[in-house]
Design a protein around this motif. Structure first.
Motif, PDB file in Angstrom:
ATOM      1  N   PHE A 115      72.830 -20.479 -32.038  1.00  0.00           N
ATOM      2  CA  PHE A 115      72.826 -19.589 -33.195  1.00  0.00           C
ATOM      3  C   PHE A 115      71.554 -18.750 -33.224  1.00  0.00           C
ATOM      4  CE2 PHE A 115      71.719 -18.817 -37.708  1.00  0.00           C
ATOM      5  CZ  PHE A 115      72.703 -17.890 -37.976  1.00  0.00           C
ATOM      6  N   GLU A 116      70.410 -19.363 -32.976  1.00  0.00           N
ATOM      7  CA  GLU A 116      69.148 -18.616 -32.968  1.00  0.00           C
ATOM      8  C   GLU A 116      69.155 -17.549 -31.870  1.00  0.00           C
ATOM      9  OE1 GLU A 116      67.000 -18.641 -35.357  1.00  0.00           O
ATOM     10  OE2 GLU A 116      67.996 -20.313 -36.365  1.00  0.00           O
ATOM     11  N   GLU A 117      69.721 -17.866 -30.724  1.00  0.00           N
ATOM     12  CA  GLU A 117      69.824 -16.887 -29.637  1.00  0.00           C
ATOM     13  C   GLU A 117      70.723 -15.717 -30.052  1.00  0.00           C
ATOM     14  OE1 GLU A 117      71.244 -16.592 -24.955  1.00  0.00           O
ATOM     15  OE2 GLU A 117      71.298 -18.527 -25.976  1.00  0.00           O
ATOM     16  N   TYR A 118      71.872 -16.029 -30.631  1.00  0.00           N
ATOM     17  CA  TYR A 118      72.811 -15.006 -31.113  1.00  0.00           C
ATOM     18  C   TYR A 118      72.147 -14.152 -32.191  1.00  0.00           C
ATOM     19  CZ  TYR A 118      76.803 -13.151 -33.736  1.00  0.00           C
ATOM     20  OH  TYR A 118      77.686 -12.332 -34.409  1.00  0.00           O
ATOM     21  N   ARG A 119      71.543 -14.814 -33.156  1.00  0.00           N
ATOM     22  CA  ARG A 119      70.932 -14.111 -34.287  1.00  0.00           C
ATOM     23  C   ARG A 119      69.822 -13.172 -33.834  1.00  0.00           C
ATOM     24  NH1 ARG A 119      68.594 -16.979 -39.766  1.00  0.00           N
ATOM     25  NH2 ARG A 119      67.965 -15.050 -40.762  1.00  0.00           N
ATOM     26  N   SER A 120      69.086 -13.551 -32.802  1.00  0.00           N
ATOM     27  CA  SER A 120      67.982 -12.714 -32.320  1.00  0.00           C
ATOM     28  C   SER A 120      68.472 -11.436 -31.646  1.00  0.00           C
ATOM     29  CB  SER A 120      67.095 -13.506 -31.357  1.00  0.00           C
ATOM     30  OG  SER A 120      67.743 -13.700 -30.117  1.00  0.00           O
ATOM     31  N   GLN A 121      69.749 -11.392 -31.273  1.00  0.00           N
ATOM     32  CA  GLN A 121      70.276 -10.239 -30.544  1.00  0.00           C
ATOM     33  C   GLN A 121      71.291  -9.405 -31.317  1.00  0.00           C
ATOM     34  OE1 GLN A 121      71.383 -11.176 -26.414  1.00  0.00           O
ATOM     35  NE2 GLN A 121      70.476 -13.195 -26.775  1.00  0.00           N
ATOM     36  N   VAL A 122      71.961 -10.001 -32.283  1.00  0.00           N
ATOM     37  CA  VAL A 122      73.094  -9.322 -32.915  1.00  0.00           C
ATOM     38  C   VAL A 122      72.672  -8.093 -33.722  1.00  0.00           C
ATOM     39  CG1 VAL A 122      73.215 -10.723 -35.032  1.00  0.00           C
ATOM     40  CG2 VAL A 122      75.300  -9.701 -34.074  1.00  0.00           C
ATOM     41  N   SER A 123      71.513  -8.120 -34.368  1.00  0.00           N
ATOM     42  CA  SER A 123      71.126  -6.982 -35.210  1.00  0.00           C
ATOM     43  C   SER A 123      70.985  -5.697 -34.403  1.00  0.00           C
ATOM     44  CB  SER A 123      69.848  -7.282 -35.992  1.00  0.00           C
ATOM     45  OG  SER A 123      68.786  -7.530 -35.109  1.00  0.00           O
ATOM     46  N   LYS A 124      70.545  -5.803 -33.156  1.00  0.00           N
ATOM     47  CA  LYS A 124      70.442  -4.606 -32.313  1.00  0.00           C
ATOM     48  C   LYS A 124      71.814  -3.972 -32.087  1.00  0.00           C
ATOM     49  CE  LYS A 124      67.090  -7.039 -29.856  1.00  0.00           C
ATOM     50  NZ  LYS A 124      66.893  -7.759 -28.644  1.00  0.00           N
ATOM     51  N   THR A 125      72.842  -4.812 -31.934  1.00  0.00           N
ATOM     52  CA  THR A 125      74.183  -4.261 -31.711  1.00  0.00           C
ATOM     53  C   THR A 125      74.703  -3.589 -32.975  1.00  0.00           C
ATOM     54  OG1 THR A 125      75.480  -6.255 -32.290  1.00  0.00           O
ATOM     55  CG2 THR A 125      74.652  -6.090 -30.023  1.00  0.00           C
ATOM     56  N   VAL A 126      74.413  -4.167 -34.127  1.00  0.00           N
ATOM     57  CA  VAL A 126      74.839  -3.583 -35.410  1.00  0.00           C
ATOM     58  C   VAL A 126      74.195  -2.212 -35.594  1.00  0.00           C
ATOM     59  CG1 VAL A 126      74.730  -3.863 -37.923  1.00  0.00           C
ATOM     60  CG2 VAL A 126      75.270  -5.838 -36.475  1.00  0.00           C
ATOM     61  N   GLU A 127      72.899  -2.123 -35.334  1.00  0.00           N
ATOM     62  CA  GLU A 127      72.161  -0.863 -35.511  1.00  0.00           C
ATOM     63  C   GLU A 127      72.665   0.245 -34.584  1.00  0.00           C
ATOM     64  OE1 GLU A 127      68.111  -2.101 -34.973  1.00  0.00           O
ATOM     65  OE2 GLU A 127      68.158  -3.316 -36.805  1.00  0.00           O
ATOM     66  N   LEU A 128      73.127  -0.117 -33.388  1.00  0.00           N
ATOM     67  CA  LEU A 128      73.662   0.887 -32.458  1.00  0.00           C
ATOM     68  C   LEU A 128      74.854   1.638 -33.039  1.00  0.00           C
ATOM     69  CD1 LEU A 128      73.636  -0.950 -28.997  1.00  0.00           C
ATOM     70  CD2 LEU A 128      72.307   1.079 -29.636  1.00  0.00           C
ATOM     71  N   TYR A 129      75.564   1.013 -33.987  1.00  0.00           N
ATOM     72  CA  TYR A 129      76.767   1.602 -34.564  1.00  0.00           C
ATOM     73  C   TYR A 129      76.566   1.952 -36.037  1.00  0.00           C
ATOM     74  CZ  TYR A 129      78.629   0.540 -30.081  1.00  0.00           C
ATOM     75  OH  TYR A 129      78.828   0.517 -28.718  1.00  0.00           O
ATOM     76  N   GLN A 130      75.325   2.306 -36.399  1.00  0.00           N
ATOM     77  CA  GLN A 130      74.963   2.792 -37.732  1.00  0.00           C
ATOM     78  C   GLN A 130      75.082   1.739 -38.824  1.00  0.00           C
ATOM     79  OE1 GLN A 130      76.302   6.853 -38.676  1.00  0.00           O
ATOM     80  NE2 GLN A 130      77.347   6.821 -36.701  1.00  0.00           N
ATOM     81  N   GLY A 131      75.073   0.474 -38.436  1.00  0.00           N
ATOM     82  CA  GLY A 131      75.189  -0.596 -39.409  1.00  0.00           C
ATOM     83  C   GLY A 131      73.850  -1.232 -39.718  1.00  0.00           C
ATOM     84  N   VAL A 132      73.816  -1.970 -40.822  1.00  0.00           N
ATOM     85  CA  VAL A 132      72.639  -2.743 -41.203  1.00  0.00           C
ATOM     86  C   VAL A 132      73.094  -4.114 -41.688  1.00  0.00           C
ATOM     87  CG1 VAL A 132      71.194  -0.767 -41.823  1.00  0.00           C
ATOM     88  CG2 VAL A 132      72.606  -1.827 -43.554  1.00  0.00           C
ATOM     89  N   ILE A 133      72.250  -5.093 -41.455  1.00  0.00           N
ATOM     90  CA  ILE A 133      72.489  -6.426 -42.005  1.00  0.00           C
ATOM     91  C   ILE A 133      71.884  -6.432 -43.401  1.00  0.00           C
ATOM     92  CG2 ILE A 133      72.020  -8.885 -41.776  1.00  0.00           C
ATOM     93  CD1 ILE A 133      71.983  -8.426 -38.717  1.00  0.00           C
ATOM     94  N   LYS A 134      72.732  -6.577 -44.409  1.00  0.00           N
ATOM     95  CA  LYS A 134      72.274  -6.510 -45.803  1.00  0.00           C
ATOM     96  C   LYS A 134      71.846  -7.872 -46.329  1.00  0.00           C
ATOM     97  CE  LYS A 134      72.462  -3.229 -48.037  1.00  0.00           C
ATOM     98  NZ  LYS A 134      71.462  -2.180 -48.280  1.00  0.00           N
ATOM     99  N   ASN A 135      72.609  -8.906 -46.026  1.00  0.00           N
ATOM    100  CA  ASN A 135      72.324 -10.239 -46.556  1.00  0.00           C
ATOM    101  C   ASN A 135      72.739 -11.305 -45.551  1.00  0.00           C
ATOM    102  OD1 ASN A 135      71.469  -9.787 -49.423  1.00  0.00           O
ATOM    103  ND2 ASN A 135      73.446  -8.744 -49.473  1.00  0.00           N
ATOM    104  N   ARG A 136      71.975 -12.371 -45.546  1.00  0.00           N
ATOM    105  CA  ARG A 136      72.313 -13.586 -44.805  1.00  0.00           C
ATOM    106  C   ARG A 136      71.981 -14.744 -45.731  1.00  0.00           C
ATOM    107  NH1 ARG A 136      68.971 -11.849 -39.525  1.00  0.00           N
ATOM    108  NH2 ARG A 136      70.695 -11.236 -38.197  1.00  0.00           N
ATOM    109  N   GLY A 137      72.739 -15.817 -45.631  1.00  0.00           N
ATOM    110  CA  GLY A 137      72.380 -16.947 -46.461  1.00  0.00           C
ATOM    111  C   GLY A 137      73.273 -18.148 -46.257  1.00  0.00           C
ATOM    112  N   SER A 138      72.961 -19.170 -47.011  1.00  0.00           N
ATOM    113  CA  SER A 138      73.712 -20.427 -46.981  1.00  0.00           C
ATOM    114  C   SER A 138      74.601 -20.521 -48.201  1.00  0.00           C
ATOM    115  CB  SER A 138      72.745 -21.611 -46.985  1.00  0.00           C
ATOM    116  OG  SER A 138      71.928 -21.577 -45.841  1.00  0.00           O
ATOM    117  N   VAL A 139      75.742 -21.128 -48.021  1.00  0.00           N
ATOM    118  CA  VAL A 139      76.655 -21.361 -49.133  1.00  0.00           C
ATOM    119  C   VAL A 139      76.127 -22.551 -49.918  1.00  0.00           C
ATOM    120  CG1 VAL A 139      79.016 -21.999 -49.761  1.00  0.00           C
ATOM    121  CG2 VAL A 139      78.601 -20.427 -47.858  1.00  0.00           C
TER     122      VAL A 139
END
Length: 97
Positions: free
Chosen positions: A17-41
């Motif tokens: 998960f830490e490996e995925y999380r460290s890379q996923v935001s770059k892919t989101v930004e490439l397509y004009q997206g932003v990560i708005k919120n992350r959290g625990s239920v």
């Protein structure tokens, strides 16, 4: 109008998960997206649809439906799917706000 992409996750491998999380935001930004919120239920009040268990969530935002769709199917994001599959089970959907 904004497009939100919501991910419901049940983590199974914290290191992956830490490996995925460290890379996923770059892919989101490439397509004009932003990560708005992350959290625990904290508490699930009702589960009348009998959704599988999930303990964390993410909220992304994109300007257009097509941007979200293109990101989810992009080669950059698809390259992370094997890591994601090791890290978690995921339900991902988009909504218009």
């Amino acid at each position: 109008m904004m497009i939100k992409v919501i991910g419901l996750m049940e983590l199974s491998d914290q290191a992956a998960f830490e490996e995925y999380r460290s890379q996923v935001s770059k892919t989101v930004e490439l397509y004009q997206g932003v990560i708005k919120n992350r959290g625990s239920v904290v508490e699930l009040f009702w589960n009348e649809l009998q959704a599988p268990p999930f303990s964390t969530f993410v909220e992304l935002e994109f300007p257009e439906v097509q941007d979200a769709h293109t990101w989810a199917n992009s080669p950059e994001y698809q390259a992370l799917v094997p890591i994601r599959s090791k890290a978690m089970k995921l339900t991902l959907f988009s909504v218009v706000t």
